[in-house]
Design an enzyme around this catalytic site. Structure first.
Site, PDB file in Angstrom:
ATOM      1  N   SER A   1       2.497 -79.545  -7.199  1.00 40.45           N
ATOM      2  CA  SER A   1       1.978 -81.454  -6.692  1.00 40.45           C
ATOM      3  C   SER A   1       0.782 -80.863  -6.392  1.00 40.45           C
ATOM      4  CB  SER A   1       2.724 -82.140  -6.109  1.00 40.45           C
ATOM      5  OG  SER A   1       3.042 -81.139  -4.761  1.00 40.45           O
TER       6      SER A   1
ATOM      7  N   HIS B   1       5.879 -80.913   2.192  1.00 38.37           N
ATOM      8  CA  HIS B   1       6.818 -79.721   0.894  1.00 38.37           C
ATOM      9  C   HIS B   1       6.314 -78.954   0.032  1.00 38.37           C
ATOM     10  CE1 HIS B   1       9.186 -81.971   3.987  1.00 38.37           C
ATOM     11  NE2 HIS B   1       9.664 -81.116   4.715  1.00 38.37           N
TER      12      HIS B   1
ATOM     13  N   ASP C   1       8.973 -84.863  -0.587  1.00 38.81           N
ATOM     14  CA  ASP C   1       9.585 -84.040  -1.563  1.00 38.81           C
ATOM     15  C   ASP C   1      10.249 -82.470  -0.758  1.00 38.81           C
ATOM     16  OD1 ASP C   1      10.670 -82.637  -3.585  1.00 38.81           O
ATOM     17  OD2 ASP C   1       8.681 -81.836  -4.117  1.00 38.81           O
TER      18      ASP C   1
END
Length: 284
Positions: A99, A41, A163
């Site tokens: 990320s 995600h 996530d």
């Protein structure tokens, strides 16, 4: 699917997640052999902290904003902070790496990056932010399907970040299922599951599910900025990490007390322990 991470970018939960992720990358690149990073995600990858969404909440000010103001950070936090500083070369904190951006900057040319974001607008922004780099693939599918879609990876080494937005009541349970599926398809995968610390009863069931999983070893990493006594606020966050690369546990035992002190809002705290004990033999 209404969740937009831009409202929360750079908060204390992001700092924990991304600092730990930066250490995982640092330990994975010690070996010359390539690895693949999978992000279930992903969000948009890069966030404007002075934009409308982040400005409405100001959550980043008690997160990355506090680290930004420090003259020095521990050596183990340098890689993470160097990425943040590289995005803000004029010395004013405006942009924050998600990320995907951390992966883009902290992995190597031989490593592959698979990013997934289902939200249509965020998926489009993610593709734009990644700039069409050939070793980075952007997918717009259901993130829960990522383990079965991409594992095992040809590189034989993989890191999977799970996530989700936690908009649905069953997402903690789905995290356990996704972790088990990833381990079942490629046992040596480093799987990091991020989760919020709010409802302690829900978390107890989550921990029990993780303990029953088939992960070879499973490290629990938690950071609190408030006491865990209220389900009405985000008291902290955690990561359950299957197959953590050595010596991540020792590094986090050094980092977490410092992080808890810097990011505490009422009363900070931390926890680091094994939900599934580490096997005595072998290092990843």
């Amino acid at each position: 699917m209404n969740y937009r991470h831009a409202y929360h970018a750079g908060n204390h939960a992001d700092v924990l997640k991304h600092l730990v992720l930066s250490r995982i990358f640092a330990l994975m690149v010690r070996k010359d052999t390539p690895f693949a990073f999978l992000d279930s995600h992903s969000g948009i990858g890069l966030y404007d902290l002075q934009g409308d969404e982040a400005s409405r909440t100001g959550e980043w000010e008690a997160g990355i904003g506090r680290l930004w103001q420090l003259d020095e950070v521990p050596e183990l936090a340098v890689d993470y902070m160097e990425v943040v500083r590289a995005l803000n070369p004029d010395g004013e904190l405006q942009y924050y790496p998600g990320s995907p951006e951390l992966a883009r900057r902290l992995t190597r040319s031989q490593d592959r990056v698979h990013l997934n974001e289902l939200h249509p607008e965020d998926g489009r922004l993610l593709k734009a932010n990644m700039g069409g780099e050939r070793r980075i693939a952007v997918h717009q599918n259901d993130g829960w399907l990522l383990p079965r879609a991409l594992l095992p990876v040809p590189e034989k080494r993989g890191v999977l970040l799970i996530d989700p937005p936690f908009e649905e009541a069953d997402e903690l349970e789905r995290c356990v299922i996704a972790l088990e599926e990833a381990i079942g398809r490629m046992r040596q995968t480093v799987v990091a599951v991020w989760y919020p610390i709010k409802d302690e009863r829900q978390l107890k069931r989550f921990y029990q599910g993780l303990e029953r999983s088939k992960a070879p070893k499973l490290l629990r990493v938690e950071l609190l900025v408030h006491p865990a006594d209220s389900a009405d606020r985000l008291n902290g966050s955690g990561l359950a990490i299957a197959n953590p690369p050595w010596p991540l546990e020792d590094e986090l035992r050094e980092l977490l007390p410092w992080l808890a002190e810097v990011l505490a809002q009422s009363e900070g705290g931390w926890r680091l322990d094994w939900l599934i004990e580490e096997a005595a033999s072998g290092k990843l």
